[in-house]
Scaffold this motif. Structure first.
Motif, PDB file in Angstrom:
ATOM      1  N   GLU A  22       0.827  -1.147  -0.032  1.00 57.21           N
ATOM      2  CA  GLU A  22       0.119  -0.132  -0.079  1.00 57.21           C
ATOM      3  C   GLU A  22       0.725   1.309   0.081  1.00 57.21           C
ATOM      4  OE1 GLU A  22      -0.453  -2.415   2.350  1.00 57.21           O
ATOM      5  OE2 GLU A  22      -2.083  -3.363   1.210  1.00 57.21           O
ATOM      6  N   GLU A  23       1.963   1.410   0.778  1.00 60.80           N
ATOM      7  CA  GLU A  23       2.945   2.319   0.854  1.00 60.80           C
ATOM      8  C   GLU A  23       3.671   2.438  -0.512  1.00 60.80           C
ATOM      9  OE1 GLU A  23       4.031   2.571   5.392  1.00 60.80           O
ATOM     10  OE2 GLU A  23       5.070   1.172   4.280  1.00 60.80           O
ATOM     11  N   GLU A  24       4.060   1.511  -1.087  1.00 59.75           N
ATOM     12  CA  GLU A  24       4.609   1.404  -2.274  1.00 59.75           C
ATOM     13  C   GLU A  24       3.827   1.977  -3.438  1.00 59.75           C
ATOM     14  OE1 GLU A  24       5.810  -2.331  -4.828  1.00 59.75           O
ATOM     15  OE2 GLU A  24       7.297  -1.959  -3.271  1.00 59.75           O
ATOM     16  N   ALA A  25       2.516   1.742  -3.474  1.00 56.82           N
ATOM     17  CA  ALA A  25       1.624   2.231  -4.515  1.00 56.82           C
ATOM     18  C   ALA A  25       1.444   3.703  -4.311  1.00 56.82           C
ATOM     19  CB  ALA A  25       0.213   1.418  -4.310  1.00 56.82           C
ATOM     20  N   ALA A  26       1.074   4.072  -2.951  1.00 59.85           N
ATOM     21  CA  ALA A  26       1.161   5.526  -2.627  1.00 59.85           C
ATOM     22  C   ALA A  26       2.390   6.358  -3.042  1.00 59.85           C
ATOM     23  CB  ALA A  26       0.823   5.621  -1.182  1.00 59.85           C
ATOM     24  N   ALA A  27       3.478   5.854  -2.918  1.00 62.80           N
ATOM     25  CA  ALA A  27       4.527   6.443  -3.244  1.00 62.80           C
ATOM     26  C   ALA A  27       4.809   6.799  -4.935  1.00 62.80           C
ATOM     27  CB  ALA A  27       5.864   5.849  -2.555  1.00 62.80           C
ATOM     28  N   LEU A  28       4.485   5.503  -5.622  1.00 61.03           N
ATOM     29  CA  LEU A  28       4.526   5.546  -7.038  1.00 61.03           C
ATOM     30  C   LEU A  28       3.641   6.512  -7.491  1.00 61.03           C
ATOM     31  CD1 LEU A  28       4.899   1.850  -7.831  1.00 61.03           C
ATOM     32  CD2 LEU A  28       6.668   3.218  -8.002  1.00 61.03           C
ATOM     33  N   GLN A  29       2.458   6.362  -6.937  1.00 57.91           N
ATOM     34  CA  GLN A  29       1.487   7.558  -7.454  1.00 57.91           C
ATOM     35  C   GLN A  29       2.007   9.048  -7.118  1.00 57.91           C
ATOM     36  OE1 GLN A  29      -2.017   5.896  -5.780  1.00 57.91           O
ATOM     37  NE2 GLN A  29      -2.676   4.746  -7.766  1.00 57.91           N
ATOM     38  N   ALA A  30       2.396   9.292  -6.086  1.00 58.50           N
ATOM     39  CA  ALA A  30       2.805  10.513  -5.488  1.00 58.50           C
ATOM     40  C   ALA A  30       4.008  11.117  -6.574  1.00 58.50           C
ATOM     41  CB  ALA A  30       3.111  10.443  -4.292  1.00 58.50           C
ATOM     42  N   ALA A  31       4.714  10.131  -6.783  1.00 64.14           N
ATOM     43  CA  ALA A  31       6.003  10.455  -7.832  1.00 64.14           C
ATOM     44  C   ALA A  31       5.516  10.858  -9.096  1.00 64.14           C
ATOM     45  CB  ALA A  31       7.179   9.481  -7.677  1.00 64.14           C
ATOM     46  N   GLY A  32       4.175  10.347  -9.549  1.00 61.37           N
ATOM     47  CA  GLY A  32       3.617  10.715 -10.858  1.00 61.37           C
ATOM     48  C   GLY A  32       3.684   9.423 -11.631  1.00 61.37           C
ATOM     49  N   ILE A  33       4.061   8.223 -11.242  1.00 62.43           N
ATOM     50  CA  ILE A  33       3.870   6.904 -11.912  1.00 62.43           C
ATOM     51  C   ILE A  33       2.657   6.413 -12.069  1.00 62.43           C
ATOM     52  CG2 ILE A  33       4.809   4.937 -12.146  1.00 62.43           C
ATOM     53  CD1 ILE A  33       7.345   5.721 -10.632  1.00 62.43           C
ATOM     54  N   PRO A  34       1.815   6.413 -13.466  1.00 64.39           N
ATOM     55  CA  PRO A  34       0.613   5.792 -13.464  1.00 64.39           C
ATOM     56  C   PRO A  34       0.531   4.235 -13.087  1.00 64.39           C
ATOM     57  CG  PRO A  34       1.440   6.224 -15.730  1.00 64.39           C
ATOM     58  CD  PRO A  34       2.544   6.787 -14.738  1.00 64.39           C
ATOM     59  N   ILE A  35      -0.042   3.965 -12.227  1.00 62.65           N
ATOM     60  CA  ILE A  35      -0.366   2.591 -12.009  1.00 62.65           C
ATOM     61  C   ILE A  35      -1.812   2.068 -11.722  1.00 62.65           C
ATOM     62  CG2 ILE A  35       1.953   2.163 -10.745  1.00 62.65           C
ATOM     63  CD1 ILE A  35       0.579   2.207  -8.010  1.00 62.65           C
TER      64      ILE A  35
END
Length: 73
Positions: A22-35
């Protein structure tokens, strides 16, 4: 000798290896990576690798806005 092609990631992110999904997904989205809902890149190409540093193990995420080999418009 053929010319070497070097691809620079659009976004690079380094996270501790013990980061929850969950933290990984939030960090990726916050960085601007579309997942998508299961954590895969919704567009482009997402490359993930783990470091070999046993004192500070991390995951390195490198996202390319286009697939490798394509030209960004």
């Amino acid at each position: 000798m053929p010319k070497q092609v070097i691809h620079s990631a659009t976004i690079a992110l380094k996270l501790p290896l013990d980061t929850s999904a969950e933290e990984e997904a939030a960090a990726l989205q916050a960085a601007g990576i579309p997942i998508d809902a299961i954590g895969n890149a919704a567009s482009g190409f997402l490359f993930v690798r783990c470091t070999k540093d046993w004192k500070n193990p991390t995951k390195i995420f490198r996202w390319f806005a286009t697939d490798i080999g394509q030209v960004a418009l």
